[in-house]
Design a protein around this motif. Structure first.
Motif, PDB file in Angstrom:
ATOM      1  N   PRO A  20     -15.369  18.498  -6.454  1.00 17.59           N
ATOM      2  CA  PRO A  20     -15.140  17.050  -6.513  1.00 17.59           C
ATOM      3  C   PRO A  20     -14.264  16.595  -5.352  1.00 17.59           C
ATOM      4  O   PRO A  20     -13.249  17.217  -5.061  1.00 17.59           O
ATOM      5  CB  PRO A  20     -14.437  16.871  -7.856  1.00 17.59           C
ATOM      6  N   VAL A  21     -14.657  15.524  -4.684  1.00 17.81           N
ATOM      7  CA  VAL A  21     -13.945  15.068  -3.491  1.00 17.81           C
ATOM      8  C   VAL A  21     -13.087  13.850  -3.820  1.00 17.81           C
ATOM      9  O   VAL A  21     -13.604  12.824  -4.246  1.00 17.81           O
ATOM     10  CB  VAL A  21     -14.941  14.705  -2.368  1.00 17.81           C
ATOM     11  N   PRO A  22     -11.764  13.939  -3.626  1.00 15.70           N
ATOM     12  CA  PRO A  22     -10.904  12.757  -3.813  1.00 15.70           C
ATOM     13  C   PRO A  22     -11.242  11.693  -2.788  1.00 15.70           C
ATOM     14  O   PRO A  22     -11.677  11.996  -1.675  1.00 15.70           O
ATOM     15  CB  PRO A  22      -9.492  13.326  -3.593  1.00 15.70           C
ATOM     16  N   LYS A  23     -11.019  10.437  -3.145  1.00 13.76           N
ATOM     17  CA  LYS A  23     -11.316   9.321  -2.245  1.00 13.76           C
ATOM     18  C   LYS A  23     -10.042   8.523  -1.983  1.00 13.76           C
ATOM     19  O   LYS A  23      -9.448   7.972  -2.895  1.00 13.76           O
ATOM     20  CB  LYS A  23     -12.393   8.423  -2.850  1.00 13.76           C
ATOM     21  N   GLU A  24      -9.630   8.473  -0.703  1.00 12.41           N
ATOM     22  CA  GLU A  24      -8.419   7.776  -0.311  1.00 12.41           C
ATOM     23  C   GLU A  24      -8.743   6.369   0.170  1.00 12.41           C
ATOM     24  O   GLU A  24      -9.824   6.108   0.674  1.00 12.41           O
ATOM     25  CB  GLU A  24      -7.693   8.535   0.798  1.00 12.41           C
ATOM     26  N   SER A  25      -7.776   5.465   0.036  1.00 13.65           N
ATOM     27  CA  SER A  25      -7.921   4.100   0.544  1.00 13.65           C
ATOM     28  C   SER A  25      -6.552   3.565   0.924  1.00 13.65           C
ATOM     29  O   SER A  25      -5.521   4.093   0.504  1.00 13.65           O
ATOM     30  CB  SER A  25      -8.580   3.188  -0.504  1.00 13.65           C
ATOM     31  N   GLY A  26      -6.560   2.505   1.758  1.00 14.03           N
ATOM     32  CA  GLY A  26      -5.304   1.884   2.167  1.00 14.03           C
ATOM     33  C   GLY A  26      -4.950   2.096   3.614  1.00 14.03           C
ATOM     34  O   GLY A  26      -3.893   1.651   4.072  1.00 14.03           O
ATOM     35  N   GLY A  27      -5.840   2.775   4.369  1.00 20.12           N
ATOM     36  CA  GLY A  27      -5.559   3.024   5.777  1.00 20.12           C
ATOM     37  C   GLY A  27      -5.781   1.788   6.630  1.00 20.12           C
ATOM     38  O   GLY A  27      -5.842   0.667   6.133  1.00 20.12           O
ATOM     39  N   GLY A  28      -5.888   2.003   7.937  1.00 19.80           N
ATOM     40  CA  GLY A  28      -6.069   0.891   8.862  1.00 19.80           C
ATOM     41  C   GLY A  28      -4.905   0.770   9.816  1.00 19.80           C
ATOM     42  O   GLY A  28      -4.112   1.696  10.001  1.00 19.80           O
ATOM     43  N   SER A  29      -4.768  -0.393  10.427  1.00 19.80           N
ATOM     44  CA  SER A  29      -3.698  -0.650  11.388  1.00 19.80           C
ATOM     45  C   SER A  29      -2.494  -1.271  10.683  1.00 19.80           C
ATOM     46  O   SER A  29      -2.637  -2.224   9.917  1.00 19.80           O
ATOM     47  CB  SER A  29      -4.207  -1.589  12.487  1.00 19.80           C
ATOM     48  N   HIS A  30      -1.308  -0.725  10.946  1.00 21.09           N
ATOM     49  CA  HIS A  30      -0.067  -1.212  10.347  1.00 21.09           C
ATOM     50  C   HIS A  30       0.993  -1.340  11.432  1.00 21.09           C
ATOM     51  O   HIS A  30       0.989  -0.595  12.409  1.00 21.09           O
ATOM     52  CB  HIS A  30       0.409  -0.265   9.246  1.00 21.09           C
ATOM     53  N   THR A  31       1.912  -2.246  11.239  1.00 22.42           N
ATOM     54  CA  THR A  31       2.956  -2.493  12.224  1.00 22.42           C
ATOM     55  C   THR A  31       4.186  -1.650  11.923  1.00 22.42           C
ATOM     56  O   THR A  31       4.575  -1.495  10.756  1.00 22.42           O
ATOM     57  CB  THR A  31       3.347  -3.983  12.238  1.00 22.42           C
ATOM     58  N   ALA A  32       4.798  -1.103  12.964  1.00 26.34           N
ATOM     59  CA  ALA A  32       6.006  -0.303  12.811  1.00 26.34           C
ATOM     60  C   ALA A  32       7.085  -1.105  12.077  1.00 26.34           C
ATOM     61  O   ALA A  32       7.265  -2.298  12.310  1.00 26.34           O
ATOM     62  CB  ALA A  32       6.513   0.141  14.174  1.00 26.34           C
ATOM     63  N   GLY A  33       7.794  -0.436  11.184  1.00 29.11           N
ATOM     64  CA  GLY A  33       8.836  -1.076  10.394  1.00 29.11           C
ATOM     65  C   GLY A  33       8.370  -1.535   9.036  1.00 29.11           C
ATOM     66  O   GLY A  33       9.198  -1.740   8.129  1.00 29.11           O
ATOM     67  N   ASN A  34       7.058  -1.715   8.858  1.00 30.95           N
ATOM     68  CA  ASN A  34       6.519  -2.115   7.563  1.00 30.95           C
ATOM     69  C   ASN A  34       6.324  -0.901   6.664  1.00 30.95           C
ATOM     70  O   ASN A  34       6.648   0.222   7.040  1.00 30.95           O
ATOM     71  CB  ASN A  34       5.199  -2.869   7.739  1.00 30.95           C
TER      72      ASN A  34
END
Length: 259
Positions: A20-34
């Protein structure tokens, strides 16, 4: 992580293709300090008693375990990293506060099966890419250098902001082949880049850089040995960075094809 552990990790990746393969989410581009908030959802096994955690694979580095695999504890390696789990919904979460450029990479949700030694199997999710961008700062015009060694020419673009930039190598009547471009954020929140190509040893070449609506043109001229060596060392460093990025990307591409 020692060599034995790394080999075990790669063999576990291949073994996990039928699991079974876990599925991640929430990635992308983020600004330093956040803050970064990732979620992993999985099923098809006994979630409550499973040992689950997170790994970060950053370009040029070996995989880094961000949490332990205790089925109860949610301790992390740094105070700014917080993990939690929701057994009823078969989810685990990862929060990283005060993001820095070093936090860029591919984050994988991992399930560990075994007794806690090097023979354990690790079942990796496909991962989610995270890119941490520097915060807004005063625009900075790049320094541009053009160096060559025999048929290899490199345009080195250093210390610029923002990152939007266009770089080209050109030569009157000659073809510049095998062109490769790579840009990398620096620890101080600015960027550097390099454009590399091949050209005849006796051909002239010009590097054109467009940044913030302005153009910078640098043509090849003989350099003193000392200055030339310094520039070649800088180019070598960026080329090594590019090679590391390519190796990681090739491996992740292979993972995607396998899974």
């Amino acid at each position: 992580m020692n060599v034995l552990s790394l080999l075990t990790l790669f063999s576990s990746l291949l073994y996990s293709m039928e699991q079974p393969v876990p599925k991640e989410s929430g990635g992308g581009s983020h600004t330093a300090g956040n803050s970064l908030n990732l979620k992993c959802e999985t099923s098809d096994f006994q979630f409550k008693t499973s040992k689950l955690g997170w790994y970060l694979w950053a370009p040029g580095h070996i995989p880094l375990g961000l949490t332990n695999f205790d089925s109860i504890s949610t301790d992390a390696t740094e105070d700014r990293i917080i993990t939690s789990r929701e057994d009823s919904g078969s989810r685990i979460f990862l929060q990283i506060k005060d993001l820095g450029l070093r936090d860029s990479g591919q984050y994988h949700c991992v399930r560990r099966v075994g007794t806690g030694d090097d023979r354990d199997k690790l079942f990796f999710g496909l991962g989610t890419d995270v890119t941490v961008e520097p915060g807004t700062r005063t625009p900075l015009t790049p320094n541009v250098f053009l160096v060559r060694s025999q048929d290899v020419v490199a345009c080195l673009i250093r210390n610029f902001y923002p990152k939007e930039i266009h770089v080209s190598l050109a030569s009157p009547g000659a073809l510049i082949s095998a062109q490769t471009y790579v840009m990398a954020p620096m620890a101080n929140g600015i960027y550097s880049a390099v454009q590399i190509g091949r050209i005849g040893e006796n051909d002239t070449v010009t590097c054109t850089v467009e940044h913030l609506g302005k153009e910078i043109h640098v043509s090849h001229k003989p350099e003193g040995n000392e200055q030339r060596n310094k520039l070649l060392l800088s180019v070598l460093g960026l080329r090594l960075l590019f090679m590391r990025i390519m190796i990681i990307n090739i491996f992740f591409t292979a993972m995607a094809l396998i899974f």
